[in-house]
Design a protein around this motif. Structure first.
Motif, short mmCIF file in Angstrom:
data_model
loop_
_atom_site.label_atom_id
_atom_site.label_comp_id
_atom_site.label_asym_id
_atom_site.label_seq_id
_atom_site.Cartn_x
_atom_site.Cartn_y
_atom_site.Cartn_z
N HIS A 134 0.82 -1.22 0.00
CA HIS A 134 0.00 0.00 0.00
C HIS A 134 0.85 1.26 0.00
O HIS A 134 0.74 2.09 0.91
CB HIS A 134 -0.96 0.03 1.20
N PRO A 135 1.71 1.43 -1.00
CA PRO A 135 2.62 2.57 -1.00
C PRO A 135 1.93 3.93 -1.02
O PRO A 135 2.54 4.94 -0.66
CB PRO A 135 3.43 2.37 -2.29
N GLY A 136 0.65 3.96 -1.40
CA GLY A 136 -0.03 5.25 -1.49
C GLY A 136 -0.56 5.75 -0.17
O GLY A 136 -0.89 6.93 -0.02
N LEU A 137 -0.69 4.86 0.82
CA LEU A 137 -1.29 5.25 2.09
C LEU A 137 -0.73 4.35 3.18
O LEU A 137 -0.86 3.13 3.10
CB LEU A 137 -2.82 5.07 2.00
N LYS A 138 -0.15 4.95 4.18
CA LYS A 138 0.44 4.19 5.30
C LYS A 138 1.23 2.97 4.79
O LYS A 138 0.83 1.83 5.00
CB LYS A 138 -0.66 3.70 6.25
N PRO A 139 2.34 3.19 4.11
CA PRO A 139 3.10 2.05 3.58
C PRO A 139 3.59 1.13 4.70
O PRO A 139 4.05 1.61 5.74
CB PRO A 139 4.30 2.74 2.91
N GLU A 140 3.44 -0.16 4.48
CA GLU A 140 3.95 -1.14 5.45
C GLU A 140 5.08 -1.89 4.77
O GLU A 140 4.89 -2.44 3.69
CB GLU A 140 2.86 -2.16 5.81
N PRO A 141 6.25 -1.96 5.43
CA PRO A 141 7.36 -2.72 4.84
C PRO A 141 6.99 -4.20 4.70
O PRO A 141 6.26 -4.73 5.54
CB PRO A 141 8.50 -2.55 5.85
N SER A 142 7.46 -4.82 3.64
CA SER A 142 7.22 -6.25 3.47
C SER A 142 8.42 -6.83 2.77
O SER A 142 9.26 -6.09 2.26
CB SER A 142 5.96 -6.48 2.63
N ASP A 143 8.52 -8.15 2.73
CA ASP A 143 9.65 -8.71 1.99
C ASP A 143 9.35 -8.57 0.49
O ASP A 143 8.22 -8.31 0.09
CB ASP A 143 9.94 -10.16 2.40
N ALA A 144 10.38 -8.69 -0.31
CA ALA A 144 10.23 -8.45 -1.75
C ALA A 144 10.46 -9.73 -2.53
O ALA A 144 10.96 -9.71 -3.65
CB ALA A 144 11.18 -7.34 -2.20
N ALA A 145 10.10 -10.86 -1.93
CA ALA A 145 10.40 -12.16 -2.55
C ALA A 145 9.45 -12.49 -3.69
O ALA A 145 9.69 -13.41 -4.46
CB ALA A 145 10.36 -13.25 -1.50
N GLY A 146 8.36 -11.75 -3.81
CA GLY A 146 7.40 -12.01 -4.88
C GLY A 146 6.26 -12.89 -4.41
O GLY A 146 6.47 -13.85 -3.67
N ASP A 147 5.05 -12.53 -4.83
CA ASP A 147 3.86 -13.32 -4.49
C ASP A 147 3.62 -14.37 -5.56
O ASP A 147 3.93 -14.16 -6.72
CB ASP A 147 2.63 -12.41 -4.42
N SER A 148 3.00 -15.47 -5.15
CA SER A 148 2.54 -16.41 -6.17
C SER A 148 1.22 -15.88 -6.73
O SER A 148 0.57 -15.03 -6.12
CB SER A 148 2.34 -17.80 -5.58
N TYR A 149 0.84 -16.31 -7.90
CA TYR A 149 -0.36 -15.79 -8.55
C TYR A 149 -1.16 -16.97 -9.08
O TYR A 149 -0.64 -17.79 -9.85
CB TYR A 149 0.03 -14.86 -9.70
N ALA A 150 -2.41 -17.07 -8.66
CA ALA A 150 -3.23 -18.20 -9.08
C ALA A 150 -3.99 -17.84 -10.35
O ALA A 150 -4.93 -17.04 -10.31
CB ALA A 150 -4.21 -18.56 -7.97
N PHE A 151 -3.57 -18.39 -11.47
CA PHE A 151 -4.30 -18.14 -12.71
C PHE A 151 -5.63 -18.88 -12.69
O PHE A 151 -5.76 -19.91 -12.03
CB PHE A 151 -3.46 -18.58 -13.92
N LEU A 152 -6.61 -18.34 -13.40
CA LEU A 152 -7.91 -18.98 -13.44
C LEU A 152 -7.78 -20.35 -14.10
O LEU A 152 -6.98 -20.53 -15.02
CB LEU A 152 -8.90 -18.11 -14.22
N ALA A 153 -8.59 -21.26 -13.62
CA ALA A 153 -8.46 -22.64 -14.10
C ALA A 153 -9.17 -22.82 -15.44
O ALA A 153 -10.17 -22.16 -15.72
CB ALA A 153 -9.03 -23.59 -13.08
#
Lengths: 170, 498
Positions: free
Chosen positions: B115-134
């Motif tokens: 949420h860089p636009g409002l109250k940014p919270e630090p997080s790791d930058a390892a990348g999220d997985s993404y579930a493509f539609l089946a």
């Protein structure tokens, strides 16, 4: 279609004389290239372009290199589809964080010897996007860069000049 | 749009703060086709939606406050808003209540911050997985493509599910070139903000600069000199021609019709060179400034343009014959990548794509802006909705733009190039604009504080309402036709990812 083909036989080519390469560019390259690799590859280079977050302005001018006026291929330079076929990575953009891994993997997939040419002001130092939470900044912060061609975007003549310097320095 | 509390600082188009009931009613009306969503965005406090009412042709902005970080989803009933709502959540953390797709969109888990636009919270930058539609079934296989593509093009990921050669489902994953431009705009002085706006999508740099400048000028009630208005339109039409001619060549090239590609590339280069002679930059970047333009058109520039016009007018008819008479290229383009008018209208799809599918919208006509009401031009149109139709509409628009440039040169008023200085103000004002780029309508909204500092800015690329339709258009086509269909859309990655 026949008309177009006949016209092509009668008209002189549109292709323009090659621009002279810039000396500072050759100086930048001299430190990074060695004679052995030059002997191996001869005077021909395969280029893989990677957009690492550009606004697509640089891509437009890179595309223009292929038109009849600049005709990039006469210098032995050509674009290839896979980094595994490439000698040169041509990178644009301020390296968005979302593209960082893809750029690193493309670099890793390119066989040695290889060179990296960073195109445009963004690729040099992040350009107008420097300082964003979403951008790494200079390409050189992610992979080693052998040549910078500045400009926003650099025009095809500037691109040609840099690439000819690359061929000559090898 | 009706009711609610009017915001006085909003100039040009009215903005009203509404309650949940009115917000939901607006959504219902839009989902019934009574209006188009021009954009949906947040400024870090509220959520805003710009709507074009079909009956009155008025544009208005409705705002819903979300003190608890939630607002009723628009995408829930009106699918074109889904990705915009996912983007709002990624940047500001505001949840669209009722939104069915809760996956991240622009945020790939790489920023090191949420949420860089409002109250940014630090997080790791390892990348999220993404579930493509089946897409399930024994014969189906998946083809992942990108983000790094085979050509000199922008990055994005396409996930095809194919049955043999036939595409059963395409799902796009975008956001790879997200640069955080809207956050870079926060507290930026106007000249820096203009430079940023000019680099949202490089191929539309004139249109973006124009849209941003118009929004600012509407907010500050700046009267732009007549000559500057005409010079801006001149640049915008040159940009349109250069892109359309390049696209026609590139589409044909994707079907291996390289003769067309070569000739189009030559004409495109001539347009860029004429632009350079006139304005000192091949893409005319940074030539539109707040309150006017940076460069004047010299006599040398005008003669370069007149020469370009006669060359282009001579070349376009044989190009049209070459395309129209070559059955082997038509064999590839006719019927490929069909987009129906229903979807084009539902998504408020602008530009060539919408106009080739029977949606005649063009921002130069509606809402319209100077100098176009004083010029005569035809908007391209077709109904077939396939790759072929999108090529013909491009040809129509090139002819229209050539005629427009001729009129602009003939009518070019004398006078100053830009206003002397920006009006000093101690108040905050808002403005918005809708400008027709070669790709379709660009929407820009801006809030400017005292001393000409940008508080917030939102820029919506036409591609937001075109990318999702590519997924629909490719269905049932063969995988090998994807480059052709994709190029005929030519959506912007950078403009969308922002």
């Amino acid at each position: 279609m026949r008309k177009f083909l006949f016209q092509g036989l009668h008209r002189p080519p549109l292709t323009e004389a090659a621009p002279l390469s810039d000396d500072p560019m050759i100086a930048e390259l001299a430190g990074t290239l060695n004679r052995a690799s030059r002997r191996k590859l001869g005077h021909s280079l395969s280029i893989r372009e990677v957009d690492a977050g550009s606004c697509n302005g640089c891509e437009l001018e890179i595309h223009a290199l292929g038109n009849a006026f600049y005709d990039l291929e006469r210098f032995g330079l050509r674009f290839v589809a896979s980094p595994r076929h490439a000698d040169v990575l041509m990178v644009t953009g301020p390296v968005t964080k979302n593209m960082r891994e893809a750029l690193e993997r493309t670099y890793a997939a390119t066989p040695h010897p290889k060179w990296v040419v960073a195109i445009g002001d963004c690729a040099f130092d992040g350009g107008v996007f420097a300082g964003s939470y979403a951008c790494v900044g200079a390409v050189s912060e992610v992979i080693p860069v052998d040549l910078h061609i500045r400009g926003c975007p650099p025009d095809p003549v500037a691109l040609l000049r840099g690439l000819i310097a690359l061929v000559e320095a090898r | 749009m009706r009711g609610g509390r009017g915001i006085e600082q909003s100039r040009h188009w009215p903005r009203h703060v509404v309650d949940q009931t009115s917000w939901r009613r607006a959504i219902r009306e839009i989902s019934k086709g009574q209006g188009d969503v021009l954009s949906l965005w947040s400024d870090g406090a509220d959520v805003h939606m710009a709507v074009l009412d079909h009956e009155s042709s008025d544009i208005g902005i409705v705002t819903i406050e979300c003190p608890d970080g939630r607002f009723p989803s628009v995408g829930h009933m009106h699918p074109p808003a889904i990705r915009l709502e996912r983007a709002i959540r990624d940047i500001y953390g505001f949840q669209a209540h009722g939104l069915c797709d809760t996956r991240n969109w622009l945020d790939h888990g790489r920023w090191g911050v949420r949420h860089p636009g409002l109250k940014p919270e630090p997080s790791d930058a390892a990348g999220d997985s993404y579930a493509f539609l089946a897409a399930e079934g024994a014969p189906l296989h998946q083809i992942p493509v990108g983000p790094v593509h085979a050509g000199v093009i922008e990055p994005g990921h396409f996930r095809f599910s194919a049955n043999g050669e036939v595409v059963v489902r395409l799902e796009e994953r975008l956001g790879y070139v997200h640069k955080g431009i809207q956050q870079l705009m926060v507290d930026a002085p106007l000249d820096r903000a203009t430079r940023l706006a000019s680099r949202v999508s490089g191929d539309s740099t004139v249109a973006y600069a124009l849209a941003f400048a118009n929004a600012v000028e509407n907010a500050l009630e700046i009267e732009v000199p007549e000559r500057a208005i005409y010079l801006r339109a001149l640049m915008a039409e040159l940009e349109r021609i250069a892109n359309h001619i390049g696209d026609i060549g590139a589409i044909c090239n994707d079907a291996s019709f390289s003769l067309m590609h070569t000739h189009c590339a030559i004409l495109r280069e001539r347009v860029l060179r004429a632009s350079h002679v006139c304005f000192g930059h091949r893409l005319m970047m940074d030539r539109v400034v707040i309150g006017g333009v940076a460069d004047d058109l010299t006599a040398e520039g005008e003669s370069a343009l007149r020469a370009l016009l006669s060359e282009a007018n001579r070349l376009i008819p044989p190009f049209i014959d070459l395309y129209g008479d070559t059955t082997s290229i038509q064999d590839r383009t006719v019927g490929a990548g069909h987009l129906g008018s229903e979807l084009a209208n539902q998504y408020g799809c602008g530009g060539v794509i919408g106009r080739a599918s029977g949606r005649s919208f063009d921002a130069r006509r509606l809402p319209g802006y100077a100098p176009y009401p004083d010029l005569s031009f035809k908007v391209g149109s077709a109904h077939a909705g396939d790759v072929d139709a999108r090529i013909w509409v491009r040809f129509d628009e090139i002819k229209a733009s050539l005629a427009l440039i001729e009129q602009i040169l003939d009518k070019m008023p004398e006078g100053s190039l830009r206003i002397e200085s920006l009006p000093a103000s101690s108040e905050t004002f808002e403005g918005a604009a809708l400008v027709e780029s070669f790709r379709g309508d660009i929407f820009v909204w801006v809030r400017i504080g005292a001393a000409g500092i940008v508080h917030r800015c939102h820029l919506r690329d036409p591609s937001w309402f075109q990318w999702p339709l590519l997924e629909a258009a490719i269905e049932g086509n063969i995988v090998a036709d994807f480059p052709l269909c994709n190029k005929s859309f030519n959506c912007s990655y950078s403009g969308h990812d922002l």
